[in-house]
Design a protein around this motif. Structure first.
Motif, mmCIF file in Angstrom:
data_model
loop_
_atom_site.group_PDB
_atom_site.id
_atom_site.type_symbol
_atom_site.label_atom_id
_atom_site.label_comp_id
_atom_site.label_asym_id
_atom_site.label_seq_id
_atom_site.Cartn_x
_atom_site.Cartn_y
_atom_site.Cartn_z
ATOM 1 N N VAL A 21 -11.346 -18.007 53.253
ATOM 2 C CA VAL A 21 -10.690 -16.891 53.241
ATOM 3 C C VAL A 21 -9.936 -16.528 52.352
ATOM 4 O O VAL A 21 -10.189 -15.660 51.490
ATOM 5 C CB VAL A 21 -9.784 -17.129 54.973
ATOM 6 N N GLU A 22 -9.961 -17.808 51.896
ATOM 7 C CA GLU A 22 -9.775 -17.623 50.385
ATOM 8 C C GLU A 22 -10.696 -16.811 48.942
ATOM 9 O O GLU A 22 -10.143 -16.424 48.260
ATOM 10 C CB GLU A 22 -9.075 -19.283 49.644
ATOM 11 N N ALA A 23 -11.989 -17.377 49.556
ATOM 12 C CA ALA A 23 -13.060 -17.033 48.273
ATOM 13 C C ALA A 23 -12.780 -15.268 48.597
ATOM 14 O O ALA A 23 -12.847 -14.844 47.515
ATOM 15 C CB ALA A 23 -14.368 -17.544 48.905
ATOM 16 N N ALA A 24 -12.819 -15.037 49.280
ATOM 17 C CA ALA A 24 -13.251 -13.317 50.215
ATOM 18 C C ALA A 24 -12.164 -13.019 49.466
ATOM 19 O O ALA A 24 -12.215 -12.019 49.214
ATOM 20 C CB ALA A 24 -13.245 -13.057 51.263
ATOM 21 N N ARG A 25 -11.168 -13.212 49.648
ATOM 22 C CA ARG A 25 -9.699 -13.001 48.834
ATOM 23 C C ARG A 25 -9.304 -12.395 47.735
ATOM 24 O O ARG A 25 -9.639 -11.750 46.778
ATOM 25 C CB ARG A 25 -8.399 -13.161 49.027
ATOM 26 N N LEU A 41 -12.488 2.436 42.698
ATOM 27 C CA LEU A 41 -11.977 1.364 43.040
ATOM 28 C C LEU A 41 -12.276 1.748 44.306
ATOM 29 O O LEU A 41 -12.467 1.191 45.831
ATOM 30 C CB LEU A 41 -10.608 2.170 43.289
ATOM 31 N N LYS A 42 -12.700 3.578 45.275
ATOM 32 C CA LYS A 42 -13.325 3.243 46.819
ATOM 33 C C LYS A 42 -14.363 3.034 47.145
ATOM 34 O O LYS A 42 -14.020 2.568 48.391
ATOM 35 C CB LYS A 42 -13.247 5.268 46.505
ATOM 36 N N GLN A 43 -15.517 2.684 46.018
ATOM 37 C CA GLN A 43 -16.596 1.170 46.399
ATOM 38 C C GLN A 43 -15.992 -0.152 47.170
ATOM 39 O O GLN A 43 -16.114 -0.707 47.476
ATOM 40 C CB GLN A 43 -17.194 1.646 45.833
ATOM 41 N N VAL A 44 -14.728 -0.230 45.735
ATOM 42 C CA VAL A 44 -14.310 -1.780 46.425
ATOM 43 C C VAL A 44 -13.774 -1.953 47.382
ATOM 44 O O VAL A 44 -13.818 -3.079 48.126
ATOM 45 C CB VAL A 44 -13.129 -2.208 45.075
ATOM 46 N N ARG A 45 -12.514 -0.420 47.848
ATOM 47 C CA ARG A 45 -12.238 -0.843 48.945
ATOM 48 C C ARG A 45 -13.224 -0.930 50.573
ATOM 49 O O ARG A 45 -12.663 -1.618 51.118
ATOM 50 C CB ARG A 45 -11.829 0.285 49.366
ATOM 51 N N THR A 46 -14.292 -0.088 50.127
ATOM 52 C CA THR A 46 -15.615 -0.252 51.614
ATOM 53 C C THR A 46 -15.951 -1.914 51.249
ATOM 54 O O THR A 46 -15.564 -2.294 52.439
ATOM 55 C CB THR A 46 -16.667 0.641 50.925
ATOM 56 N N ASP A 47 -16.314 -2.430 50.499
ATOM 57 C CA ASP A 47 -16.607 -3.346 50.294
ATOM 58 C C ASP A 47 -15.792 -4.312 50.187
ATOM 59 O O ASP A 47 -16.372 -5.611 50.697
ATOM 60 C CB ASP A 47 -17.756 -3.765 48.485
ATOM 61 N N HIS A 48 -14.612 -4.546 50.612
ATOM 62 C CA HIS A 48 -13.439 -5.854 50.611
ATOM 63 C C HIS A 48 -12.652 -5.496 51.132
ATOM 64 O O HIS A 48 -12.063 -6.885 51.520
ATOM 65 C CB HIS A 48 -13.048 -5.915 49.092
ATOM 66 N N ALA A 49 -11.903 -4.434 52.030
ATOM 67 C CA ALA A 49 -11.317 -3.746 52.962
ATOM 68 C C ALA A 49 -11.655 -3.219 54.010
ATOM 69 O O ALA A 49 -11.210 -3.141 54.900
ATOM 70 C CB ALA A 49 -10.457 -2.759 52.019
ATOM 71 N N GLY A 50 -12.676 -3.473 53.926
ATOM 72 C CA GLY A 50 -13.807 -2.047 55.357
ATOM 73 C C GLY A 50 -13.770 -3.173 55.848
ATOM 74 O O GLY A 50 -13.919 -4.576 56.544
ATOM 75 N N PRO A 54 -16.320 -8.558 54.274
ATOM 76 C CA PRO A 54 -15.402 -10.327 54.550
ATOM 77 C C PRO A 54 -15.144 -9.962 54.889
ATOM 78 O O PRO A 54 -14.720 -11.041 56.297
ATOM 79 C CB PRO A 54 -16.116 -11.265 53.179
ATOM 80 N N LEU A 55 -13.449 -10.328 55.088
ATOM 81 C CA LEU A 55 -12.248 -10.523 55.686
ATOM 82 C C LEU A 55 -12.600 -9.306 57.125
ATOM 83 O O LEU A 55 -11.999 -10.005 57.590
ATOM 84 C CB LEU A 55 -11.284 -10.101 54.667
ATOM 85 N N GLY A 56 -13.078 -8.814 56.673
ATOM 86 C CA GLY A 56 -13.337 -6.846 57.523
ATOM 87 C C GLY A 56 -13.819 -7.833 59.303
ATOM 88 O O GLY A 56 -13.560 -8.258 60.358
ATOM 89 N N LEU A 57 -14.619 -8.796 58.755
ATOM 90 C CA LEU A 57 -16.018 -9.509 59.707
ATOM 91 C C LEU A 57 -15.075 -11.038 60.227
ATOM 92 O O LEU A 57 -15.022 -10.996 60.850
ATOM 93 C CB LEU A 57 -16.896 -9.510 59.540
ATOM 94 N N ALA A 58 -14.807 -11.465 59.392
ATOM 95 C CA ALA A 58 -13.893 -12.525 59.489
ATOM 96 C C ALA A 58 -12.631 -11.916 60.885
ATOM 97 O O ALA A 58 -12.355 -12.811 61.473
ATOM 98 C CB ALA A 58 -13.142 -13.341 58.301
ATOM 99 N N ASN A 59 -12.128 -11.236 60.884
ATOM 100 C CA ASN A 59 -11.144 -10.430 61.487
ATOM 101 C C ASN A 59 -11.827 -10.442 62.943
ATOM 102 O O ASN A 59 -11.277 -10.381 64.191
ATOM 103 C CB ASN A 59 -10.437 -9.039 60.886
ATOM 104 N N ARG A 60 -12.907 -9.891 63.023
ATOM 105 C CA ARG A 60 -13.115 -9.743 63.937
ATOM 106 C C ARG A 60 -13.888 -11.642 64.839
ATOM 107 O O ARG A 60 -14.111 -11.432 66.744
ATOM 108 C CB ARG A 60 -14.586 -8.710 63.704
ATOM 109 N N GLU A 61 -13.974 -12.690 64.072
ATOM 110 C CA GLU A 61 -13.931 -13.307 64.676
ATOM 111 C C GLU A 61 -13.007 -14.595 65.604
ATOM 112 O O GLU A 61 -13.314 -15.642 65.963
ATOM 113 C CB GLU A 61 -14.757 -14.025 63.790
#
Length: 365
Positions: A21-25, A41-50, A54-61
């Protein structure tokens, strides 16, 4: 047989490990800081907050964890996602401000510079011509008078000594409004303005009256049912034909040059006595070698308008003491004057609205 032990977490989820989680952050924050424009920045939002970041998939787990483990994992992932969203908002604000500032610099339009995208407009020569004529007489101390284009029959005819049987009153010469009982016409000259002025003011009177008039003429190169006149009226003690001649000579010189002059030919008008036709010395040949001049057609002179001493009957009808005051009046066509001044051969060019014709005159004469 005993059931499963739910007090312990037998499931190992790599995406939820603190290190993951820390690495993804950290990766998300680094990508946000590296974004140089709003599109990046729009692409970064998709890659890291969509949803598939990684954080979105972690939240699903989180749902795969036992109840006792979900709280800690949820807090860990939630804090990481909150930090990422805050960083995105801050970076969005910075990049938006930079873009706005850049647009102001790169897309600035100097509105004071000339442009060829929209052609410059021009005032119509009839407008500037009428104003020029008015200015000439204002400089002499005269005033400009105006009146309505729909005029009372009495002011258009009777007050000017045009009797009930005068041919100008017929439908073949005058536009009458309906119903006929209203006794209203489209004015056939601007002389009613002179009558209105005498009825409302005390002499001395010196007024010039430019305006639009109407007659049932055919529309051709030299005639129009709608045209423009300028008339002048001077009422004072001791006014003579000499004053009239000097005034018209000055008018001609201002319009056509210092060499211009006028001459009078005896004529008849009901509202002046004596009356005269005004001829203008040909401004092309100046009366010299006129035989070959196309403008004056060998005459050396060009008909310009009419004039005369105001008929005492007109003065009396308009409430002026004809025993004490005399006056003169004159009238010329503004359209005809402009044709002379600018060498126009077809009167219709003034009325057809062709922007190419108007533009040639610019903003002033």
């Amino acid at each position: 047989m005993s059931g499963p032990n739910t007090d312990y977490d037998p499931v190992e989820v790599a995406a939820l490990q603190p290190e993951a989680v820390e690495a993804a952050r950290e990766a998300a924050l680094a990508a946000i800081a590296a974004a140089t424009d709003l599109e990046a920045l729009k692409q970064v939002r998709t890659d890291h907050a969509g949803d598939r970041s990684p954080l979105g998939l972690a939240n699903r787990e989180i749902g795969a964890l036992p109840p006792q483990a979900r709280k800690e994992a949820g807090q860990r992932v939630g804090q990481a996602r909150g930090a990422v969203n805050q960083a995105l908002a801050a970076r969005q604000e910075v990049l938006q401000a930079e873009q706005d500032e850049r647009i102001l610099v790169e897309e600035t339009v100097d509105v004071t510079l000339p442009t060829d995208r929209v052609p410059a407009g021009a005032r119509h020569p009839l407008t500037t011509g009428a104003e020029l004529i008015a200015d000439i007489f204002v400089a002499m101390g005269w005033e400009v008078a105006e009146g309505p284009v729909i005029e009372a029959e009495w002011l258009n005819f009777d007050a000017l000594n045009l009797g009930p049987d005068h041919p100008a009153r017929t439908m073949q010469d005058t536009f009458w409004t309906e119903p006929a009982d209203n006794h209203l016409v489209l004015r056939t000259h601007t002389s009613p303005v002179q009558a209105r002025t005498m009825l409302t003011r005390e002499p001395p009177i010196y007024v010039v009256c430019p305006g639009r008039v109407f007659r049932t003429d055919e529309y051709d190169a030299t005639h129009s049912p709608v045209f423009h006149q300028v008339e002048g009226l001077a009422i004072d003690e001791g006014i003579t034909m000499g004053h009239l001649k000097g005034t018209l000579d000055h008018f001609a010189q201002q319009m056509f040059g210092e060499e211009s002059t006028t001459r009078f030919r005896p004529s008849y008008f009901p509202f002046t006595e004596p009356s005269a036709e005004v001829d203008l010395k040909c401004f092309v040949c100046n009366g010299v070698d006129s035989a070959s001049c196309r403008t004056c057609r060998g005459e050396g002179w060009i008909e310009w308008g009419g004039c005369g001493v105001v008929n005492p009957r007109v003065l009396t009808a308009c409430g002026v003491d004809a025993e004490r005051y005399t006056g003169f009046a004159f009238g010329m066509g503004i359209d005809r004057t402009l044709m002379f001044r600018h060498g126009l051969e077809d009167l219709r060019a003034l009325f057809e609205g062709d922007v190419r014709f108007t533009t040639a005159f610019g903003t002033e004469l």
